[in-house]
Write an enzyme that holds these catalytic residues in place. Structure first.
Site, PDB file in Angstrom:
ATOM      1  N   GLU A 160      45.726 -72.999 -28.339  1.00 55.23           N
ATOM      2  CA  GLU A 160      45.210 -74.060 -27.460  1.00 55.23           C
ATOM      3  C   GLU A 160      43.777 -73.859 -26.979  1.00 55.23           C
ATOM      4  OE1 GLU A 160      47.853 -74.762 -24.200  1.00 55.23           O
ATOM      5  OE2 GLU A 160      49.484 -75.432 -25.475  1.00 55.23           O
ATOM      6  N   GLU A 375      55.094 -75.503 -29.913  1.00 52.93           N
ATOM      7  CA  GLU A 375      55.627 -75.426 -28.549  1.00 52.93           C
ATOM      8  C   GLU A 375      56.129 -76.794 -28.144  1.00 52.93           C
ATOM      9  OE1 GLU A 375      53.281 -73.780 -25.291  1.00 52.93           O
ATOM     10  OE2 GLU A 375      52.422 -72.280 -26.641  1.00 52.93           O
TER      11      GLU A 375
HETATM   12  C1  BGP Z   1      51.226 -74.004 -23.067  1.00 50.09           C
HETATM   13  C2  BGP Z   1      50.897 -72.549 -23.236  1.00 50.09           C
HETATM   14  C3  BGP Z   1      52.025 -71.620 -22.932  1.00 50.09           C
HETATM   15  C4  BGP Z   1      52.934 -72.057 -21.807  1.00 50.09           C
HETATM   16  C5  BGP Z   1      53.252 -73.541 -21.845  1.00 50.09           C
HETATM   17  C6  BGP Z   1      53.977 -74.058 -20.629  1.00 50.09           C
HETATM   18  O1  BGP Z   1      50.075 -74.698 -22.776  1.00 50.09           O
HETATM   19  O2  BGP Z   1      50.465 -72.286 -24.548  1.00 50.09           O
HETATM   20  O3  BGP Z   1      51.467 -70.351 -22.749  1.00 50.09           O
HETATM   21  O4  BGP Z   1      52.533 -71.593 -20.593  1.00 50.09           O
HETATM   22  O5  BGP Z   1      52.092 -74.308 -22.022  1.00 50.09           O
HETATM   23  O6  BGP Z   1      53.073 -74.242 -19.585  1.00 50.09           O
HETATM   24  P1  BGP Z   1      53.399 -73.937 -18.082  1.00 50.09           P
HETATM   25  O7  BGP Z   1      53.768 -72.500 -18.051  1.00 50.09           O
HETATM   26  O8  BGP Z   1      52.135 -74.235 -17.335  1.00 50.09           O
HETATM   27  O9  BGP Z   1      54.485 -74.849 -17.689  1.00 50.09           O
END
Ligand code: BGP
Length: 473
Positions: A160, A375
């Site tokens: 990202e 993800e």
């Molecule tokens: C993405 C990241 C992850 C993870 C996920 C969930 O952007 O790559 O590392 O954190 O989001 O986000 P959050 O933990 O803010 O809910």
């Protein structure tokens, strides 16, 4: 009739080193940008996270049992080079060899990310993605990993790039927590696209026979209404969050229309255009022609309407529903339609956005041979029942419902022609969240953080069945 996934579709779980490993001071690990930031903030600590540094084999055993065939892990750069470059820490190197051997033992293929938000502290202080030193040291670290870990066959350069740059320099939720610096945001994005390209080109020159890709956070952006102004606000937001780096990494060039939108945002904020050269664009173009796959991280979509006031952003980092605000001068205001449901952290649940982003890659970026959903998942407030025993199963109907809908959208995109080869749920087990700490749980496996005991969630049974039957029920 239920929807189905192709028989060779890969089912996976995702993680990131800093969010699962814990042990941030163990075995010579160097400090990263988050250590000082979180200590000063005093809200939560990255230790123990899910203690994956010691419990990886236990988690991989569970993963295998519940139908996980592939896993996203990241290497903590500062476990190998505690200072970002120079001296190598053999205990860090040994840890990753052990982790990859455990993956093999459990028949799980690791997809390994080189940078997942955890820049070594020295390089962060030198300017992070804005500094030449960071770019040079990152390339050297990547080449070191390619040679040292021949057991890894699937690499991801950066997780990202845009979400990191925006949170560092626009919304200020990631260190160094600057707000409204669109010039730094775009420059950091271009620099990441450039170093990603250098790494892809170097990897292919090394002829190691594996695959390499990049992972993007992609939120489909829709106009709030059919008005010309709202449509333009959506186009600006899309250029800001998606289009510039889709162009750079998947087409190997920035389209003029994208650059015009970027310039419009910068002009409105009296900030200069980012710098890039012809020779850099040649490297970027070469890499786009060699890239093996793109990873899509998609959780939610956005709706934009025109907005003319000053920038104002409020991050909901506690799960207090309805508290987030995003109005950006020179772009627009986020405003979702009333009938779209959200999570407690205000993330709109909109599976069609997943379908639409997968189709956009298929339609507009034909160079890239394959796509993975790297993800997707839902963050929930979950608790261990007081009378829990070893056999307790955590009931998470909202996650199962979310997954059914999003898998349905992925199946639709595959029927419409998108080459989606696999899916990694965020997250494999409950983890530490960068801006939300330990209360936002995503895992298939519940982690009781004080004892580090694992409990299976109902969604894990649902996931296992899908992995075995490929039928979305
Ligand atoms: C993405 C990241 C992850 C993870 C996920 C969930 O952007 O790559 O590392 O954190 O989001 O986000 P959050 O933990 O803010 O809910």
């Amino acid at each position: 009739m239920s929807k189905t996934l192709p028989k060779d579709f890969l089912m996976g779980g995702a993680s990131a080193a800093y969010q699962v490993e814990g042990a941030t001071k163990e075995d010579g690990k160097g400090r990263v940008l988050w250590d000082d930031f979180l200590e000063k903030q005093g809200r939560f600590s990255p230790d123990p996270a899910a203690d994956f540094y010691h419990r990886y084999d236990e988690d991989l055993t569970l993963a295998q049992e519940y139908g996980v065939q592939v896993i996203r892990v990241s290497i903590a750069w500062s476990r190998i080079f505690p200072d970002g470059a120079g001296k190598i820490e053999p205990r860090g190197v040994a840890y990753y060899h052990k982790l990859f051997a455990s993956c093999e033992k459990h028949n799980i293929v690791p997809y390994v990310t080189l940078h997942h938000f955890d820049t070594p502290e020295r390089l962060h202080e030198a300017g992070d993605w804005l500094s030449q030193e960071m770019l040079d040291d990152f390339l050297a670290y990547a080449k070191y990993c390619f040679k040292e870990f021949p057991e890894v066959t699937h690499w991801i350069t950066i997780n990202e790039p845009t979400s990191m740059a925006i949170q560092q320099y626009t919304s200020g939720t990631f260190p160094p927590a600057e707000k409204g610096r669109f010039d730094k945001t775009f420059q950091a994005e271009h620099n990441q696209i450039l170093v990603h390209a250098r790494i892809v080109n170097a990897y292919k020159d090394m002829n190691l026979g594996g695959e390499i890709g990049i992972v993007h956070a992609l939120q489909t952006v829709y106009p709030y209404s059919d008005s010309k102004e709202d449509k333009h606000a959506a186009a600006l937001q899309d250029a800001f969050e998606n289009r510039l780096y889709l162009d750079g990494t998947l087409a190997g060039k920035y389209h003029q229309e994208t650059l015009d939108l970027v310039k419009e945002i910068l002009d409105a904020n009296d900030q200069p255009m980012f710098k890039y050269s012809d020779s850099e664009m040649k490297e970027i173009s070469a890499a786009a022609h060699k890239l093996d796959f793109v990873g899509v991280n998609n959780y939610f979509s956005k709706w934009l309407r025109a907005y003319d006031g000053a920038s104002e952003t409020v991050h909901n980092g506690t799960g207090a529903k309805g508290t987030s605000v995003s109005r950006i001068h020179g772009i627009g205001e986020e405003k979702k339609p009333d009938d779209v449901e959200t999570t407690d952290w205000d993330w709109p649940i909109y599976p069609k956005g997943m379908h639409d982003i997968l189709m956009r890659i298929h339609d507009e970026y034909p160079l890239v041979p394959a796509t993975y959903v790297t993800e997707n998942g839902i963050g929930l407030k979950e608790e261990l029942p007081e009378n829990a025993t070893d056999e307790t199963i955590i009931d998470d109907p909202k996650r199962i419902d979310y997954l059914k809908k999003y898998f349905g959208a992925i199946a639709d995109a595959i029927s419409d022609g998108a080459n989606v080869k696999g899916y990694f749920i965020w997250s494999l087990q409950d983890q530490f969240s960068w801006t939300n700490g330990y209360s936002k749980r995503y895992g298939l496996f519940f982690v009781d953080f004080p004892t580090q005991k694992r409990y299976v969630k109902k969604s894990a049974f649902w996931f296992k069945k899908l992995s075995e039957t490929h039928e979305i029920e």
